[in-house]
Design a protein around this motif. Structure first.
Motif, short mmCIF file in Angstrom:
data_model
loop_
_atom_site.label_atom_id
_atom_site.label_comp_id
_atom_site.label_asym_id
_atom_site.label_seq_id
_atom_site.Cartn_x
_atom_site.Cartn_y
_atom_site.Cartn_z
N GLU A 241 24.45 39.86 43.82
CA GLU A 241 24.78 39.75 42.14
C GLU A 241 25.89 40.76 42.29
N ALA A 242 26.04 41.75 42.64
CA ALA A 242 27.32 42.62 42.48
C ALA A 242 28.46 41.83 42.97
N VAL A 243 28.46 41.22 44.00
CA VAL A 243 29.71 40.54 44.61
C VAL A 243 29.88 39.34 43.38
N ARG A 244 28.88 38.81 43.02
CA ARG A 244 29.33 37.71 42.04
C ARG A 244 30.07 38.16 40.70
N ARG A 245 29.19 39.30 40.30
CA ARG A 245 29.96 39.84 39.15
C ARG A 245 31.46 40.50 39.33
N MET A 246 31.53 41.08 40.47
CA MET A 246 33.14 41.43 40.80
C MET A 246 34.05 40.31 41.00
N VAL B 78 27.79 33.80 48.91
CA VAL B 78 28.64 34.32 48.14
C VAL B 78 29.94 34.57 49.07
N VAL B 79 29.82 34.46 50.37
CA VAL B 79 30.94 34.39 51.37
C VAL B 79 31.77 33.27 51.29
N ASP B 80 33.21 33.39 50.74
CA ASP B 80 34.13 32.31 50.72
C ASP B 80 34.76 31.97 51.92
N ARG B 81 35.13 32.91 52.63
CA ARG B 81 35.93 32.87 53.91
C ARG B 81 35.50 33.84 55.03
N LEU B 82 35.44 33.38 56.17
CA LEU B 82 34.74 33.73 57.46
C LEU B 82 36.28 33.98 58.31
N ARG C 197 43.34 31.53 49.02
CA ARG C 197 42.91 31.18 47.77
C ARG C 197 43.47 31.72 46.80
N ARG C 198 43.43 31.21 45.67
CA ARG C 198 43.99 31.69 44.49
C ARG C 198 42.89 32.51 43.84
N GLU C 199 41.66 31.94 43.69
CA GLU C 199 40.61 32.64 43.02
C GLU C 199 40.07 33.67 43.76
N PRO C 200 39.44 34.56 43.01
CA PRO C 200 38.76 35.82 43.63
C PRO C 200 37.89 35.27 44.71
N ALA D 209 33.57 37.70 39.15
CA ALA D 209 33.73 36.91 37.81
C ALA D 209 34.98 37.91 37.05
N GLU D 210 34.76 39.07 37.39
CA GLU D 210 35.76 40.15 36.99
C GLU D 210 37.43 39.89 37.43
N GLY D 211 37.41 38.83 38.52
CA GLY D 211 38.76 38.74 38.97
C GLY D 211 38.92 39.51 40.27
N GLN D 212 38.07 40.26 40.82
CA GLN D 212 38.29 41.05 41.88
C GLN D 212 37.98 40.36 43.34
N SER D 213 38.62 40.55 44.17
CA SER D 213 38.48 39.88 45.57
C SER D 213 38.07 41.15 46.59
#
Length: 202
Positions: free
Chosen positions: A119-124, A148-152, A7-10, A126-130
């Motif tokens: 919420e902390a994960v969503r914020r991070m 909020v888990v994108d990949r397992l 994935r390219r996105e965080p 959104a700030e571009g952090q993986s």
């Protein structure tokens, strides 16, 4: 499939090692159940996810930071490979979600996050952090439920620990649909599978 879809996105990667029967560890067994191999260890050292921030809960932080301290003090009863992994984690960018820990944290390069972990994960993100989880099955369970888990990523070790197994990986999880992204075999015995998870309404 042998190549992982990156994935390219965080993202938040839930990273899990497990026995064939679904345990994260086992009483009396060494780390990685003694079944890691050179191909798998080389792969671990060269993953792009190594630049992800490590995300963990209180218990994992306390256990891992204490093990790291013991390695530096020469008191840890771990293999050479495990010791090298722990030393490398000292310099990794880490986040611990905890309502009980207090500043200052003793493990270097660790940020303490209070409040709602999802919420902390969503914020991070959104700030571009993986981010990539380290152990912390209770935290993983809550993050999966929050969607909020994108990949397992599962690495399945070829052991059955029905008598000695500890920490069932998916105990307490809700229903989750999985779309396979990739699979790979390491050292002729370790099976890695990656999925995009979709939590289902209960």
């Amino acid at each position: 499939m042998t190549r992982s879809a990156r994935r390219r996105e965080p993202e938040l990667l839930m990273d899990v090692v497990t026995s064939l029967d679904g345990y994260a560890s086992a009483e009396g067994w060494p780390g990685w159940w003694g079944r890691e191999g050179p191909e798998y260890l080389r792969w671990l050292d060269h993953q792009p996810e190594n630049s992800h921030r490590l995300l963990m809960g209180t218990t994992t932080y306390e256990v891992m930071s204490e093990m790291s301290r013991a390695v530096h003090d020469g008191k840890a009863e771990v293999s050479e490979e495990e010791a090298e992994t722990l030393i490398a984690l000292d310099d990794a960018d880490k986040v611990v979600c905890s309502s009980s820990l207090e500043q200052p944290l003793t493990w270097p390069h660790t940020e303490l996050v209070r409040g709602d972990a999802a919420e902390a994960v969503r914020r991070m993100k959104a700030e571009g952090q993986s981010l990539r989880t380290l152990g912390s099955l209770s935290l993983c369970r809550s993050l999966m439920a929050a969607g909020v888990v994108d990949r397992l990523r599962l690495v399945i070790f070829p052991v059955i620990t029905g008598a000695s197994g500890r920490e069932r990986v998916f105990e307490g999880f809700g229903d989750v649909a999985l779309t396979m992204l990739s699979s790979r075999l390491f050292d002729g015995r370790l099976q890695m599978v990656e999925y995009a998870p979709t939590p289902l309404a209960s």
